[in-house]
Write a protein that holds these residues in place. Structure first.
Motif, mmCIF file in Angstrom:
data_model
loop_
_atom_site.group_PDB
_atom_site.id
_atom_site.type_symbol
_atom_site.label_atom_id
_atom_site.label_comp_id
_atom_site.label_asym_id
_atom_site.label_seq_id
_atom_site.Cartn_x
_atom_site.Cartn_y
_atom_site.Cartn_z
ATOM 1 N N ILE A 7 5.858 12.128 7.439
ATOM 2 C CA ILE A 7 6.932 12.153 8.440
ATOM 3 C C ILE A 7 8.203 11.486 7.920
ATOM 4 N N VAL A 8 8.048 10.255 7.392
ATOM 5 C CA VAL A 8 9.252 9.497 7.020
ATOM 6 C C VAL A 8 9.293 9.088 5.542
ATOM 7 N N GLY A 9 8.245 9.459 4.769
ATOM 8 C CA GLY A 9 8.228 9.104 3.355
ATOM 9 C C GLY A 9 7.774 7.679 3.134
ATOM 10 N N LEU A 10 7.407 7.365 1.868
ATOM 11 C CA LEU A 10 6.776 6.060 1.641
ATOM 12 C C LEU A 10 7.738 4.873 1.682
ATOM 13 N N ILE A 11 9.031 5.118 1.527
ATOM 14 C CA ILE A 11 9.991 3.998 1.584
ATOM 15 C C ILE A 11 10.151 3.518 3.034
ATOM 16 N N LEU A 12 10.185 4.471 3.967
ATOM 17 C CA LEU A 12 10.493 4.123 5.358
ATOM 18 C C LEU A 12 9.246 3.913 6.211
ATOM 19 N N VAL A 13 8.083 4.153 5.608
ATOM 20 C CA VAL A 13 6.847 4.137 6.390
ATOM 21 C C VAL A 13 6.608 2.804 7.109
ATOM 22 N N ILE A 14 6.980 1.738 6.461
ATOM 23 C CA ILE A 14 6.683 0.420 7.025
ATOM 24 C C ILE A 14 7.432 0.189 8.342
ATOM 25 N N TYR A 16 9.020 12.801 -1.358
ATOM 26 C CA TYR A 16 7.954 11.804 -1.256
ATOM 27 C C TYR A 16 8.502 10.462 -0.758
ATOM 28 N N LEU A 17 9.662 10.114 -1.285
ATOM 29 C CA LEU A 17 10.201 8.782 -0.953
ATOM 30 C C LEU A 17 10.679 8.705 0.497
ATOM 31 N N PHE A 18 11.304 9.766 0.982
ATOM 32 C CA PHE A 18 11.869 9.724 2.336
ATOM 33 C C PHE A 18 11.235 10.737 3.293
ATOM 34 N N GLY A 19 10.236 11.468 2.808
ATOM 35 C CA GLY A 19 9.489 12.387 3.666
ATOM 36 C C GLY A 19 10.320 13.587 4.082
ATOM 37 N N ASN A 20 9.619 14.588 4.586
ATOM 38 C CA ASN A 20 10.325 15.705 5.204
ATOM 39 C C ASN A 20 9.409 16.314 6.249
ATOM 40 N N ILE A 21 9.637 15.909 7.453
ATOM 41 C CA ILE A 21 8.780 16.309 8.564
ATOM 42 C C ILE A 21 8.814 17.826 8.767
ATOM 43 N N LEU A 22 9.899 18.458 8.309
ATOM 44 C CA LEU A 22 10.037 19.909 8.504
ATOM 45 C C LEU A 22 9.154 20.702 7.540
ATOM 46 N N LEU A 23 8.555 19.976 6.559
ATOM 47 C CA LEU A 23 7.696 20.672 5.596
ATOM 48 C C LEU A 23 6.209 20.520 5.927
ATOM 49 N N VAL A 24 5.896 19.972 7.098
ATOM 50 C CA VAL A 24 4.488 19.781 7.481
ATOM 51 C C VAL A 24 3.826 21.151 7.666
ATOM 52 N N THR A 25 2.722 21.344 6.949
ATOM 53 C CA THR A 25 2.018 22.630 7.045
ATOM 54 C C THR A 25 0.839 22.511 8.006
ATOM 55 N N ILE A 60 0.854 -1.203 0.000
ATOM 56 C CA ILE A 60 0.000 0.000 0.000
ATOM 57 C C ILE A 60 0.886 1.248 0.000
ATOM 58 N N ALA A 61 1.888 1.259 0.882
ATOM 59 C CA ALA A 61 2.742 2.444 1.041
ATOM 60 C C ALA A 61 3.438 2.817 -0.266
ATOM 61 N N HIS A 62 3.969 1.819 -0.963
ATOM 62 C CA HIS A 62 4.731 2.129 -2.169
ATOM 63 C C HIS A 62 3.824 2.502 -3.342
ATOM 64 N N ALA A 63 2.673 1.788 -3.447
ATOM 65 C CA ALA A 63 1.778 2.061 -4.571
ATOM 66 C C ALA A 63 1.159 3.456 -4.485
ATOM 67 N N VAL A 64 1.190 4.033 -3.274
ATOM 68 C CA VAL A 64 0.631 5.371 -3.054
ATOM 69 C C VAL A 64 1.314 6.436 -3.920
ATOM 70 N N LEU A 65 2.556 6.181 -4.330
ATOM 71 C CA LEU A 65 3.281 7.160 -5.149
ATOM 72 C C LEU A 65 2.507 7.453 -6.440
ATOM 73 N N GLY A 66 1.787 6.431 -6.944
ATOM 74 C CA GLY A 66 0.967 6.631 -8.153
ATOM 75 C C GLY A 66 -0.051 7.739 -7.923
ATOM 76 N N GLY A 67 -0.728 7.689 -6.772
ATOM 77 C CA GLY A 67 -1.754 8.690 -6.445
ATOM 78 C C GLY A 67 -1.152 10.058 -6.221
#
Lengths: 280, 242
Positions: free
Chosen positions: A194-201, A122-131, A46-53
């Motif tokens: 927070i951590v992007g879709l690669i590290l989410v799991i 997207y792949l590794f997230g960036n928590i500092l960009l949370v709006t 689920i986490a990886h396929a989300v990149l399509g969306g």
């Protein structure tokens, strides 16, 4: 210390901290189901396929997080359907969705005219960009998730523990299994920021896996995992701040080290108990 | 006597060779029926068909006059192999309470009544003292009692047990069958067992399953019946478990 001083001054850090805490609720509650039901691979799909969306939303000028949410729910339903109907080809089909989703996302992003976004975000997230808009969405998702889990706690427990017995008691197993996967999808979206879709799991499973070493029930596992998730997010953020390290990767490393230590500790404790019993 | 389960001309196959063929069986209300036969003879399959977990290839099954999938809520089921992970974070009491699912409200937690029933069946199966223990700390016999208590928490009219004593010692086996004899006063019991000699002490009728099904009264079980069932020279040794 510098991190905590900066926290009082910078709104982006406060957003990051709040985002981490809100994501911890999803990671603690749904991560517990992912661990006990052993559906880490499904959650990874689920986490990886989300990149399509996310890619499609970016291409059409929409908010990537909404694209991620829609894609996550669709992929969760597809994966649930595959798992229930084609259990024997489950891993092939999930792997295919995993890869196809990512490929679609990359194509959409590459074809988006104008400014090219940084795929790494997207792949590794960036928590500092949370709006603050992201925070409201995360809060809404947490409320939905907590409400559903509280209302149908017994059914989710039955489906996670013993599907066959749940079916005999008249629980609509397929419906609750699909709902469970959709809630996992919602948690994935919470954590991607927070951590992007690669590290989410890792953030979805490590706090819950540590909690499993010490608790008797899944309810307590959720509470402990939420607390641990929050602890890893805050400490990862604090550790990464001064040397300017990527926050998502630091959070995961902190969680990974804690899991390793906990596994060793728990196995030593088990051995000690076994010795105590045999020496009685 | 009325039949609570009616199996009519059932044929079943998992997609390959036929596992059950022309099986006919009426289980009467209040009966204590033993189902015996060789490994892979179709005993567990027959039980799963009656539970509605499998659908017959041909023929029909009724549980309480309804389709098995609808009638299964009247059944308390104890599986041969627990299908859950032993390290699942769940206590004995929570496991037993799962038997209350499908009996009342859908939303929210368990009612006071549910907890009272769980406490009663835990007392009956002598596991009340371990109610707060996690499943992975239990012995095989204790786990078997927990599964029996979970089945009883359904307040079943029919109790189905698949090899309930396969993984426990002889003493525990006798205890569990003594308990089943008591429970038979309020529920119909169907028990699958490999030990025809042992269950003959408890059941009134034996269904011998080896692709087909033939019922015998317990008194009619002799060497010839066993030889026909197992398809080879089998010696019947009459024995009692301590």
């Amino acid at each position: 210390m510098e991190f905590f001083q900066a926290l009082t001054q910078h709104a982006f850090l406060q957003h990051a901290l709040l985002g981490g805490l809100l994501a911890s609720i999803g990671c603690g509650v749904m991560g517990s189901y992912v661990v006990v039901k052993r559906i880490g691979f499904l959650a990874g799909g689920i986490a990886h396929a989300v990149l399509g969306g996310m890619g499609a939303a970016f291409f059409f000028g929409a908010e990537p997080m909404y694209g991620a949410l829609i894609a996550a729910i669709i992929v969760a339903l597809l994966i649930g359907w595959v798992t229930l109907g084609w259990r024997q080809q489950e891993d092939t089909l999930i792997s295919a969705m995993w890869a196809v989703g990512m490929a679609a996302g990359i194509l959409f992003i590459s074809q988006t005219p104008g400014y090219q976004i940084d795929l790494m975000t997207y792949l590794f997230g960036n928590i500092l960009l949370v709006t603050s808009k992201d925070l409201w969405l995360m809060m809404a998702l947490d409320v939905v998730l907590l409400l559903l889990v509280m209302l149908f706690y017994r059914q989710f427990l039955a489906v996670a523990f013993d599907e066959e017995f749940a079916r005999l008691r008249g629980v609509p197993v397929a419906l609750f299994y699909m709902l469970l996967l959709c809630l996992v999808a919602v948690s994935v979206v919470l954590l991607i920021q927070i951590v992007g879709l690669i590290l989410v799991i890792a953030l979805l499973t490590l706090p819950a896996a540590i909690a499993l070493h010490y608790v008797q029930t899944i309810g307590r596992m959720m509470i402990v995992a939420t607390f641990l998730g929050a602890l890893f997010c805050v400490s990862g953020l604090a550790v990464s701040y001064q040397p300017d390290l990527p926050a998502g990767a630091t959070i995961i490393l902190v969680a990974g080290v804690a899991y390793l230590l906990s596994t060793v500790l728990s196995s030593l404790r088990q051995r000690h108990r076994a010795r105590a019993i045999t020496s009685r | 006597m009325t039949a609570v389960i009616r199996v009519k001309d059932v044929v079943f196959s998992y997609g390959g060779p036929v596992v059950l063929e022309d099986v006919h069986l009426d289980v009467e209300d209040g009966e204590f029926l033993g189902v015996v036969g060789p490994n892979a003879g179709g005993k567990s399959t027959l039980l799963r068909l009656m539970l509605g977990l499998l659908e017959p290839t041909a023929g029909s099954i009724e549980v309480g006059g309804r389709e098995p999938s609808e009638g299964s809520r009247a059944i308390g089921y104890v599986p041969q192999y627990p299908p859950f992970a032993r390290d699942f974070p769940i206590t004995v009491e929570q496991t037993v309470l799962l038997g209350r699912l499908g009996t009342a409200h859908v939303i929210g937690g368990y009612s006071r009544g549910d907890r009272d029933i769980a406490a009663r069946v835990m007392t009956e199966t002598e596991i009340l003292n371990i109610r707060n223990r996690r499943l992975n700390t239990l012995s095989g016999g204790q786990l078997q009692r927990v599964l029996l208590a979970r089945a009883l928490a359904c307040e079943p009219k029919i109790l189905m047990l698949d090899e309930p004593t396969a993984n426990i010692d002889a003493r525990m086996e006798s205890d569990i069958f003594a308990l089943l004899r008591q429970l038979n006063q309020r529920a119909t019991i169907i028990v699958v067992s490999h030990d025809i000699g042992f269950i003959s002490q408890y059941v009134r009728r034996v269904a011998c399953v080896n692709r087909t099904l033939i019922c015998h009264s317990t008194l009619a079980i002799d060497g010839k019946v066993i030889q026909d069932l197992y398809g080879g020279d089998v010696h019947m040794v009459e024995h009692a478990h301590a």
